[in-house]
Design a protein around this motif. Sequence first.
Motif, short mmCIF file in Angstrom:
data_model
loop_
_atom_site.label_atom_id
_atom_site.label_comp_id
_atom_site.label_asym_id
_atom_site.label_seq_id
_atom_site.Cartn_x
_atom_site.Cartn_y
_atom_site.Cartn_z
N TYR A 23 10.34 32.67 -19.45
CA TYR A 23 8.99 33.21 -19.62
C TYR A 23 8.81 33.78 -21.02
CZ TYR A 23 9.04 32.80 -14.54
OH TYR A 23 9.14 32.32 -13.25
N ALA A 24 9.10 32.96 -22.02
CA ALA A 24 9.03 33.43 -23.41
C ALA A 24 7.63 33.90 -23.78
CB ALA A 24 9.48 32.32 -24.35
N ALA A 25 6.62 33.16 -23.35
CA ALA A 25 5.24 33.51 -23.71
C ALA A 25 4.83 34.85 -23.13
CB ALA A 25 4.28 32.42 -23.24
N GLU A 26 5.41 35.23 -22.00
CA GLU A 26 5.07 36.48 -21.34
C GLU A 26 5.93 37.65 -21.84
OE1 GLU A 26 3.74 33.10 -18.98
OE2 GLU A 26 5.72 33.63 -19.77
N ILE A 27 7.20 37.38 -22.13
CA ILE A 27 8.14 38.45 -22.47
C ILE A 27 8.09 38.82 -23.95
CG2 ILE A 27 10.61 38.94 -22.68
CD1 ILE A 27 11.00 37.60 -19.98
#
Length: 326
Positions: free
Chosen positions: A178-182
Amino acid sequence: MTADGDPPAFDEVVAVHRHSATTVARVQFQAQLFLLHGDDPAIRHRVVDLLAGYADANPEITRFQRHMSNRLSPIPGKDVATALHAEADRVDPTIDLYGPHVTDEEKLPRWHGAALMNAGNARDMDLSLLHLGMPAELPALNPDDVVDRVIDWCRQAEPLHGMAGYALVGELGMHRSYAAEIWPLLSRFSGLDHLGSYTMAARGVKKIQGVNWLTVLGAPMVDEIGGTERLRGLLDDAAEAFGVTGQNERPSLLPYDGGVVIRAGRLPQLGDRESDGVPVAYRVVYRALRPWVFVDYLNKPTRLLKVPADVDAFGATLSWVTRFDA
């Protein structure tokens, strides 16, 4: 703590999936301990003893993960020690990784402990990982008790090094999904810890991942630095360089049988760059330990933080690793 001394609003620091709007990670207090010789059966069973004691002390923990299973199972007879020791005996340490895991019933756990122990074909300096977590609110309620717990874990696990502080925690094994969220939270809240790709990037190197509220240095790392008194001097010099005198910012050195823990102030901090900024106490510890922090990341995807596609992963990784540098 916030700038006005109030506890952080942890329910406002969450990673929400960009499509489903479900929460995929939230803040927890977490210790990450890095160990050598993860293939040694005695060390594997020592880690099992620690995880079993952690589970017994926290009745919220009711499930565990069998070796190579992708599902969690109820702890049989609530006897987690027997179940985990049986798993440790069943796998072959010369060829098999071993990943004991205990947790509560929540999808994003508030209480969980897990390890990933290397097999015998690992390099001599390859690191195994043990992490243990608890609700983020506990350090503000009784910080000294939390420090005592972490030191007790260090006595039992005998890590080469490690750290403990606030961290973003999601489902086990999903920290790169979840790179975009984290990433927006990691780039805003400097006090958040994150595993990233350190264990892959720093293979064969005696360098620490970084610092946090509690920074753990096992005896071999203390020796590498030059001993406890030299470490104390480095911390004093760094504190003086930042003009730090107060208890909340000046680090303290807490020896234990097997190493030392550096405590960066009375309480852990989120380090919100939009309000109170990067914690000075963390910067002091980083300044003292800078020569022993691993920064030689290769520009390869598996060696870097997982970030959104429009972010330079190499630059972001180096910026995040050195976020306490000043």
